[in-house]
Design an enzyme around this catalytic site. Structure first.
Site, PDB file in Angstrom:
ATOM      1  N   CYS A 177      -8.533  45.963  43.788  1.00  0.00           N
ATOM      2  CA  CYS A 177      -9.117  47.239  43.322  1.00  0.00           C
ATOM      3  C   CYS A 177      -8.790  48.326  44.323  1.00  0.00           C
ATOM      4  O   CYS A 177      -8.733  49.498  43.974  1.00  0.00           O
ATOM      5  CB  CYS A 177     -10.626  47.164  43.233  1.00  0.00           C
ATOM      6  SG  CYS A 177     -11.195  45.794  42.313  1.00  0.00           S
TER       7      CYS A 177
HETATM    8  C1  UN1 Z   1     -11.488  43.829  45.014  1.00  0.00           C
HETATM    9  O1  UN1 Z   1     -10.305  44.114  44.916  1.00  0.00           O
HETATM   10  O2  UN1 Z   1     -12.232  43.726  44.005  1.00  0.00           O
HETATM   11  O3  UN1 Z   1     -11.202  45.533  50.905  1.00  0.00           O
HETATM   12  C2  UN1 Z   1     -12.159  43.519  46.295  1.00  0.00           C
HETATM   13  C3  UN1 Z   1     -10.556  44.775  50.189  1.00  0.00           C
HETATM   14  C4  UN1 Z   1     -11.089  43.386  49.961  1.00  0.00           C
HETATM   15  C5  UN1 Z   1     -11.970  43.313  48.757  1.00  0.00           C
HETATM   16  C6  UN1 Z   1     -11.326  43.828  47.499  1.00  0.00           C
HETATM   17  N1  UN1 Z   1     -11.792  42.930  51.142  1.00  0.00           N
HETATM   18  O4  UN1 Z   1      -9.529  45.124  49.655  1.00  0.00           O
END
Ligand code: UN1
Length: 557
Positions: free
Chosen positions: A322
């Site tokens: 994300c």
């Molecule tokens: C996600 O992509 O839903 O900071 C979580 C980050 C990871 C968590 C991502 N520790 O990209």
């Protein structure tokens, strides 16, 4: 023996003995890597169950599609209802369990995860194709979450509050919400469900967890570990299936009054639908949704660091976070120098199955569906007028970058992609591509860069590379996002910092850190009348008259 051989042994010795010892059968062991195919189950009220109609689906290793991890129940609406009833039945007992005891069980989960970390990491890599290094990060995030929350069982404080009336006491207590529906994506299949369920259960809630369709075996292993840690039956109930099936049934159950909370990580479109259903039922909902995360490079930046940060943000996890980089916004003064270094990195990318090749930056896409969706999404770039600088779609043995290792026909691999000349009016500026693709945007000055960073509909993560402190300050105060990196990549959440977004990236709820407790509990205000009579707030309060001033204030000046 190479690392791959070590993996086979540890999976067989570790996972099989400790996690699957509950009588899971091997369906066969004809997989090319010698690992068995298993029959997987739901876990409802602590019991291993199949789906009501006996239907199943398979989980495949995306780095080696012929490697089938197992068959899992394609759960029905009735299975979801049974799981919800189990969670409802377990709720009073779990809510009444002292919070420090709940914390102790969570601590045990963390310690069991540490004990079996290598096995869980290997399993995560086998099931979704992330590199071993990144799977280890995801599992560590789950461990950190357990260790952080174990002592919160001793800190679920309420307050004593002064009353405006004599002989009366006021108190506040945190109360659990009830039954929580948990739906997570498969890209962080260990970290994200723990971000959700650990705070849920420390507060005394019970859960129905819909595992991601592409990570059912890992989810099963984690649910087994939770039970081995001492979790009572029914507190967490695991149901496998598709988003459009089990996920939808769980959301439909909100309308039936069977769910008190939904926590969802996934697409903005699905998140909005869930938010509407929860909204009309006044049910609490946590939504962690998409992002088109900007990273700005200013002339004062250390360009080598900026290249490393942008490269990792864009292509680590094959861009399937994300928090992955979307729009790379570069000041025109350093555009050519930055791009020369950045493209050299992109062209040197090593890709392959990290179970068999050391040092790959990224592995396969999470599954075939993720590849198909990504390849469709990048069509919008050139169609909208962007220039393709690098990338040729799906990797095959006849169409592979120099850094590809192995036999491309075995798995689901795609090239890294870079598109330049992207402007605000293009669809690819606004839409998340969810894969290894970066869209490059030129900025004339800081204000323009900040404007561009705020111009997409999303507001999850963001970053700026600058050595000008005032610019960093103005970016931090001017950006509308849930998370910001200064001289750092767009990724890199830690288990004790709030994680989440604004705008189309979420509804303002957060995961991680102490603040998340608010999302899984409500405040209960209690007043205790000790005076032996009815005293009315506001109306029976003594009004203190002001004493008339005898001082002639004017004579003092
Ligand atoms: C996600 O992509 O839903 O900071 C979580 C980050 C990871 C968590 C991502 N520790 O990209």
């Amino acid at each position: 023996m190479g690392y791959a051989g070590f993996m086979v042994e540890t999976i067989l010795a570790g996972i099989m003995t400790h996690v699957l010892e509950t009588g899971l059968e091997f369906i066969d062991n004809q997989n090319p890597n010698g690992l068995p195919k298993l029959r997987g189950y739901n876990i409802i009220a602590g019991q291993l169950t199949v789906s009501g109609d006996g239907e199943t689906f398979e989980s495949h290793n995306p780095a080696r599609l012929s490697d089938c991890l197992g068959e899992f129940p394609l759960s029905t609406k009735d299975d979801v209802s049974t799981a919800l009833a189990a969670a409802r039945a377990a709720f009073p007992g779990w809510a009444a369990t002292p919070a420090p005891t709940r914390g102790q069980i969570i601590g045990n989960m963390g310690r069991l995860l540490m004990e079996h970390k290598d096995d869980i990491v290997a399993l995560e890599t086998r099931e979704i194709g992330k590199t071993l290094k990144e799977s280890a990060g995801s599992v560590q995030e789950a461990i950190d979450t357990c260790l952080f929350f174990q002592s919160e069982g001793r800190r679920l404080y309420g307050q004593t509050v002064n009353s405006e009336l004599p002989d009366k006491e006021l108190f506040t207590y945190r109360r659990p919400l009830g039954v929580c529906g948990i739906i997570n994506a498969c890209n962080f299949p260990a970290a994200v469900p723990f971000w959700k369920m650990i705070p849920a259960i420390i507060c005394g809630n019970t859960c129905v967890w819909k595992s991601p369709q592409d990570a059912p075996l890992l989810s099963f292993a984690l649910a087994r570990i939770m039970h081995q840690a001492g979790l009572p039956d029914g507190v967490i109930n695991l149901v496998h299936g598709k988003g459009s099936g089990v996920g939808q049934h769980l959301v439909d159950a909100v309308d039936e009054g069977k769910v008190n909370k939904i926590s969802f990580t996934g697409s903005t479109a699905v998140g909005k639908m869930i938010g509407e259903v929860c909204g009309r039922n006044l049910v609490s909902v946590s939504l962690e949704l998409g992002g088109k995360n900007p990273l700005v490079v200013m002339p004062s930046a250390n360009l080598d660091n900026a290249v490393s940060g942008a490269y990792w943000s864009g292509f680590g996890t094959a861009g399937q976070r994300c928090t992955s980089l979307g729009n790379l916004i570069i000041h025109t003064d350093v555009y050519n120098e930055f791009m020369a270094k950045f493209m050299a990195e992109v062209e040197s990318t090593t890709i392959g199955d990290s179970m068999r090749h050391d040092g790959v930056l990224y592995g396969p896409m999470l599954s075939e569906k993720y590849a198909v969706d990504f390849l469709a999404a990048i069509q919008t770039c050139e169609a909208g007028g962007a220039t393709k600088l690098y990338g040729k779609g799906r990797i095959t043995n006849d169409n592979k970058p120099a850094g590809f290792l192995g036999d491309a026909s075995e798995g689901v691999y795609v090239w890294p992609h870079v598109y330049s000349d992207v402007t605000e009016d293009m669809e690819c500026f606004h839409e998340e591509l969810f894969g290894p693709a970066v869209t490059i945007v030129k900025a004339d000055d800081f204000d323009h860069a900040l404007h561009l960073a705020n111009a997409s509909p999303y507001g999850l993560s963001s970053a700026i590379y600058t050595n000008d402190r005032l610019e960093a300050y103005r970016f931090k105060t001017g950006i509308k996002a849930g998370m910001t990196g200064i001289n750092n990549s767009t990724t890199g959440a830690e288990a004790h910092l709030p994680f989440g977004g604004v705008k189309d990236s979420g509804n303002g709820t957060r995961e991680s850190g102490i603040w998340v407790i608010e999302a899984y509990s409500y405040w209960h205000a209690v007043n205790d009348e000790l005076s032996g009579k009815l005293q009315l707030a506001q109306m029976d309060v003594d009004n203190i008259e002001m004493v008339e001033a005898e001082v002639d204030w004017g004579s003092l000046s």
